[in-house]
Design an enzyme around this catalytic site. Sequence first.
Site, PDB file in Angstrom:
ATOM      1  N   ASP A  63     -37.008   3.784   2.259  1.00 59.67           N
ATOM      2  CA  ASP A  63     -36.513   4.136   3.277  1.00 59.67           C
ATOM      3  C   ASP A  63     -34.788   3.487   3.906  1.00 59.67           C
ATOM      4  O   ASP A  63     -35.478   3.656   5.142  1.00 59.67           O
ATOM      5  CB  ASP A  63     -38.148   3.360   3.820  1.00 59.67           C
ATOM      6  CG  ASP A  63     -38.084   1.534   4.452  1.00 59.67           C
ATOM      7  OD1 ASP A  63     -37.447   1.396   2.835  1.00 59.67           O
ATOM      8  OD2 ASP A  63     -39.238   1.810   4.948  1.00 59.67           O
ATOM      9  N   HIS A  87      -8.297   4.076 -10.778  1.00 62.37           N
ATOM     10  CA  HIS A  87      -9.543   3.961  -8.862  1.00 62.37           C
ATOM     11  C   HIS A  87      -9.795   2.581  -9.379  1.00 62.37           C
ATOM     12  O   HIS A  87     -10.789   2.483  -8.854  1.00 62.37           O
ATOM     13  CB  HIS A  87     -10.675   5.519  -9.055  1.00 62.37           C
ATOM     14  CG  HIS A  87      -9.849   6.539  -8.685  1.00 62.37           C
ATOM     15  ND1 HIS A  87      -9.909   7.273  -9.062  1.00 62.37           N
ATOM     16  CD2 HIS A  87      -8.768   6.975  -7.542  1.00 62.37           C
ATOM     17  CE1 HIS A  87      -9.202   8.790  -8.217  1.00 62.37           C
ATOM     18  NE2 HIS A  87      -7.721   8.512  -7.718  1.00 62.37           N
ATOM     19  N   ASP A 103      -5.433  -0.243  -1.617  1.00 56.29           N
ATOM     20  CA  ASP A 103      -5.293   1.172  -0.917  1.00 56.29           C
ATOM     21  C   ASP A 103      -6.853   1.088  -0.188  1.00 56.29           C
ATOM     22  O   ASP A 103      -7.667   1.284  -0.331  1.00 56.29           O
ATOM     23  CB  ASP A 103      -5.165   1.770  -1.637  1.00 56.29           C
ATOM     24  CG  ASP A 103      -5.708   3.236  -1.582  1.00 56.29           C
ATOM     25  OD1 ASP A 103      -5.351   3.574  -0.946  1.00 56.29           O
ATOM     26  OD2 ASP A 103      -4.932   4.419  -2.800  1.00 56.29           O
ATOM     27  N   ASP A 135      -5.087   6.607   5.280  1.00 56.77           N
ATOM     28  CA  ASP A 135      -5.150   6.089   4.027  1.00 56.77           C
ATOM     29  C   ASP A 135      -3.887   5.125   3.820  1.00 56.77           C
ATOM     30  O   ASP A 135      -2.664   5.514   3.541  1.00 56.77           O
ATOM     31  CB  ASP A 135      -5.260   7.485   3.286  1.00 56.77           C
ATOM     32  CG  ASP A 135      -5.078   7.418   1.731  1.00 56.77           C
ATOM     33  OD1 ASP A 135      -5.394   5.770   1.332  1.00 56.77           O
ATOM     34  OD2 ASP A 135      -5.240   8.710   0.874  1.00 56.77           O
ATOM     35  N   HIS A 167      -0.068  11.033 -10.975  1.00 55.17           N
ATOM     36  CA  HIS A 167      -0.725  11.167  -9.825  1.00 55.17           C
ATOM     37  C   HIS A 167       0.350  11.399  -9.675  1.00 55.17           C
ATOM     38  O   HIS A 167       1.584  12.096  -9.565  1.00 55.17           O
ATOM     39  CB  HIS A 167      -1.219  10.331  -9.737  1.00 55.17           C
ATOM     40  CG  HIS A 167      -1.244   9.329  -8.778  1.00 55.17           C
ATOM     41  ND1 HIS A 167      -0.037   9.279  -7.298  1.00 55.17           N
ATOM     42  CD2 HIS A 167      -1.355   7.860  -8.941  1.00 55.17           C
ATOM     43  CE1 HIS A 167       0.360   7.947  -6.993  1.00 55.17           C
ATOM     44  NE2 HIS A 167      -0.249   7.417  -8.068  1.00 55.17           N
ATOM     45  N   HIS A 216      -1.455  14.650  -0.969  1.00 56.41           N
ATOM     46  CA  HIS A 216      -2.351  15.240   0.082  1.00 56.41           C
ATOM     47  C   HIS A 216      -2.370  15.341   1.389  1.00 56.41           C
ATOM     48  O   HIS A 216      -1.737  13.920   1.847  1.00 56.41           O
ATOM     49  CB  HIS A 216      -3.697  14.656  -1.012  1.00 56.41           C
ATOM     50  CG  HIS A 216      -4.221  13.196  -0.257  1.00 56.41           C
ATOM     51  ND1 HIS A 216      -4.690  13.046   0.833  1.00 56.41           N
ATOM     52  CD2 HIS A 216      -4.017  12.341  -1.187  1.00 56.41           C
ATOM     53  CE1 HIS A 216      -4.737  11.232   0.932  1.00 56.41           C
ATOM     54  NE2 HIS A 216      -4.350  11.042  -0.150  1.00 56.41           N
ATOM     55  N   HIS A 247      -9.112  12.949   1.539  1.00 58.53           N
ATOM     56  CA  HIS A 247      -8.309  14.043   0.717  1.00 58.53           C
ATOM     57  C   HIS A 247      -8.722  15.451   1.201  1.00 58.53           C
ATOM     58  O   HIS A 247      -9.733  16.241   1.186  1.00 58.53           O
ATOM     59  CB  HIS A 247      -8.518  14.122  -0.676  1.00 58.53           C
ATOM     60  CG  HIS A 247      -8.686  13.251  -1.670  1.00 58.53           C
ATOM     61  ND1 HIS A 247      -8.696  12.830  -2.923  1.00 58.53           N
ATOM     62  CD2 HIS A 247      -7.448  12.069  -0.836  1.00 58.53           C
ATOM     63  CE1 HIS A 247      -8.392  11.937  -3.246  1.00 58.53           C
ATOM     64  NE2 HIS A 247      -7.311  11.696  -2.593  1.00 58.53           N
ATOM     65  N   GLU A 252       2.781   9.146  -1.232  1.00 57.83           N
ATOM     66  CA  GLU A 252       2.320   7.825  -2.209  1.00 57.83           C
ATOM     67  C   GLU A 252       2.663   7.464  -3.789  1.00 57.83           C
ATOM     68  O   GLU A 252       1.969   8.116  -3.701  1.00 57.83           O
ATOM     69  CB  GLU A 252       0.735   8.120  -2.421  1.00 57.83           C
ATOM     70  CG  GLU A 252      -0.154   9.051  -2.233  1.00 57.83           C
ATOM     71  CD  GLU A 252      -1.119   8.593  -2.017  1.00 57.83           C
ATOM     72  OE1 GLU A 252      -1.829   7.947  -3.421  1.00 57.83           O
ATOM     73  OE2 GLU A 252      -2.361   9.569  -1.504  1.00 57.83           O
ATOM     74  N   TYR A 299       2.756   2.472 -12.352  1.00 53.21           N
ATOM     75  CA  TYR A 299       1.833   1.839 -13.151  1.00 53.21           C
ATOM     76  C   TYR A 299       2.294   0.886 -14.677  1.00 53.21           C
ATOM     77  O   TYR A 299       2.269   2.077 -15.343  1.00 53.21           O
ATOM     78  CB  TYR A 299       0.260   2.034 -13.292  1.00 53.21           C
ATOM     79  CG  TYR A 299      -0.079   2.833 -11.722  1.00 53.21           C
ATOM     80  CD1 TYR A 299      -0.097   2.212 -10.592  1.00 53.21           C
ATOM     81  CD2 TYR A 299       0.466   4.181 -11.605  1.00 53.21           C
ATOM     82  CE1 TYR A 299      -0.420   2.272  -9.570  1.00 53.21           C
ATOM     83  CE2 TYR A 299       0.259   4.899 -10.138  1.00 53.21           C
ATOM     84  CZ  TYR A 299       0.260   4.190  -8.976  1.00 53.21           C
ATOM     85  OH  TYR A 299      -0.363   5.367  -8.068  1.00 53.21           O
ATOM     86  N   ARG A 302       2.186   0.424  -5.961  1.00 56.91           N
ATOM     87  CA  ARG A 302       2.745   1.954  -4.865  1.00 56.91           C
ATOM     88  C   ARG A 302       2.334   2.182  -3.234  1.00 56.91           C
ATOM     89  O   ARG A 302       2.081   1.136  -3.075  1.00 56.91           O
ATOM     90  CB  ARG A 302       0.863   2.742  -5.197  1.00 56.91           C
ATOM     91  CG  ARG A 302       0.618   3.912  -4.376  1.00 56.91           C
ATOM     92  CD  ARG A 302      -0.770   5.200  -4.619  1.00 56.91           C
ATOM     93  NE  ARG A 302      -2.337   3.778  -4.283  1.00 56.91           N
ATOM     94  CZ  ARG A 302      -2.900   4.019  -5.629  1.00 56.91           C
ATOM     95  NH1 ARG A 302      -2.492   4.235  -6.717  1.00 56.91           N
ATOM     96  NH2 ARG A 302      -3.713   3.315  -4.594  1.00 56.91           N
ATOM     97  N   GLU A 319       1.605   4.165   0.302  1.00 55.64           N
ATOM     98  CA  GLU A 319       1.329   5.306   0.613  1.00 55.64           C
ATOM     99  C   GLU A 319       1.625   4.873   2.121  1.00 55.64           C
ATOM    100  O   GLU A 319       1.491   3.928   2.846  1.00 55.64           O
ATOM    101  CB  GLU A 319      -0.444   4.925  -0.003  1.00 55.64           C
ATOM    102  CG  GLU A 319      -1.291   6.503   0.696  1.00 55.64           C
ATOM    103  CD  GLU A 319      -1.936   7.111   0.307  1.00 55.64           C
ATOM    104  OE1 GLU A 319      -2.800   5.828   0.030  1.00 55.64           O
ATOM    105  OE2 GLU A 319      -2.498   7.792   0.535  1.00 55.64           O
TER     106      GLU A 319
HETATM  107  N1  GLY Z   1      -7.362   6.217  -0.948  1.00 50.89           N
HETATM  108  C1  GLY Z   1      -7.810   7.500  -2.035  1.00 50.89           C
HETATM  109  C2  GLY Z   1      -5.653   8.245  -2.340  1.00 50.89           C
HETATM  110  O1  GLY Z   1      -5.006   7.389  -1.741  1.00 50.89           O
HETATM  111  O2  GLY Z   1      -5.725   9.595  -2.773  1.00 50.89           O
HETATM  112 MN    MN Z   2      -3.795   8.849  -0.561  1.00 51.96          MN
HETATM  113 MN    MN Z   3      -4.653   5.888  -0.981  1.00 50.67          MN
END
Ligand code: GLY
Ligand code: MN
Ligand code: MN
Length: 435
Positions: A36, A242, A259, A270, A349, A353, A360, A383, A387, A404, A406
Amino acid sequence: MIPIELYIAHRQQFALQMKKGVAIIPTAAERLRNRDSHYPYRFDSYFYYLTGFCEPEAVLVIVADIDRSSYRHILFCRDKDETREIWDGFRYGPEAAKETFGFDETYPISKLDEMLPDLLANQPTLYFSLGQDAGWDVRVTNWINRVREQVRNGVAAPNEVQDSHVLLDEMRLFKSTEELQVMRSAAEISTEAHRRAMQLTRPGMREYEVEAELLHAFRQHGAQAPAYTSIVAGGANACVLHYIENSAELKAGDLLLIDAGCELNGYASDITRTFPINGKFKAAQKDIYQLVLAAQEAAIAAVKPGNSWDDPHQAALHVLVQGFIDFGLCQGSVDAVIESADYKRFYMHRTGHWLGLDVHDAGDYKQNGEWRLLQPGMTLTVEPGCYIRPADNVPQEFWNIGVRIEDDVAVTPTGHEVLTAAAPKSVMEIEELMQ
Ligand code: GLY
Ligand code: MN
Ligand code: MN
């Protein structure tokens, strides 16, 4: 807080575009975690965008008829229930929800199956997003079949289903002044969290201890939740895009990539920052860090009205690839490395976004096959990263460096506003803060 008039305006704007028909927009279901116990509840973003209503078990129905300039905004929600309120807390109930959220009509959610066939009768178009939730798909289909059963009485069922998300995605892409203000506040809390993490990180801590500091800052400043699972990745873990395990020990001499961003009143932030665990960049780390920073600055400079969605990515990519060549990570000309996609060994990547209610966020990136143009009110992340996994043809000093950077950026009439500018990002700022 966003004033209720804004949600009413969203509904009106949506209804005008519907022209004639019925829209059905359910909120998200509560999800059981085990027995529950539930996962923390989060409303559906489309439903929230049109209502501001946060309770589960609620459905928005809009009946629009542009010919008659008539619009009915109807909410189905949970009844008041003193017993349940003793256990679970306040619920509006239809009466107070009508008053507070400005609906034309409100009904108990238990009336939904009874009322929907009548609301759908003789309407040409149903606006509903099929395929999001199998339970809702079946339920809506049943309502349509109930209308079809009345065909011999001269009643017609909708002969067209349009995806309500298509219209709403486009609306959500352009943030109002009020939405931008919430996003600024979310960004402010997240920048504070990143500053806190930089100040408190020490060699020997575990990644989850730093994650705890981020969560502390989010909640301390009133954010309801993280907008996504925080990535706290020390050393080689930063090369796992991730990485969310957040359990390893932090080692002096390694970098830490964080991140993390909070959600405030429905809106996401973000941010990624990367910094040395002992407060001082090593030479190779600084090389890669400054390359990514230069790429990010070039990308941010390309965020302005009239530029295309792809321009910031191309700007970042050209800076990164030149750096990869300079550091002996890639060979050949910039154009050749981009053409062969060899850079994807280190940058796999894209550069950002849309950002909004969802991390996203909603909105198309292309229109008629072309990258869409940036316009004031759009909000996006920028961002770039790098890597570097160990490999034979990669100079060893760069092995296991993951960086990274961002930021959250709003397109303004004259250029852009970086919502997350207060999170330190130059080498000097970071090293000073960490001293
Ligand atoms: N934290 C998710 C991204 O940077 O897209
Ligand atoms: Mn992002
Ligand atoms: Mn991010």
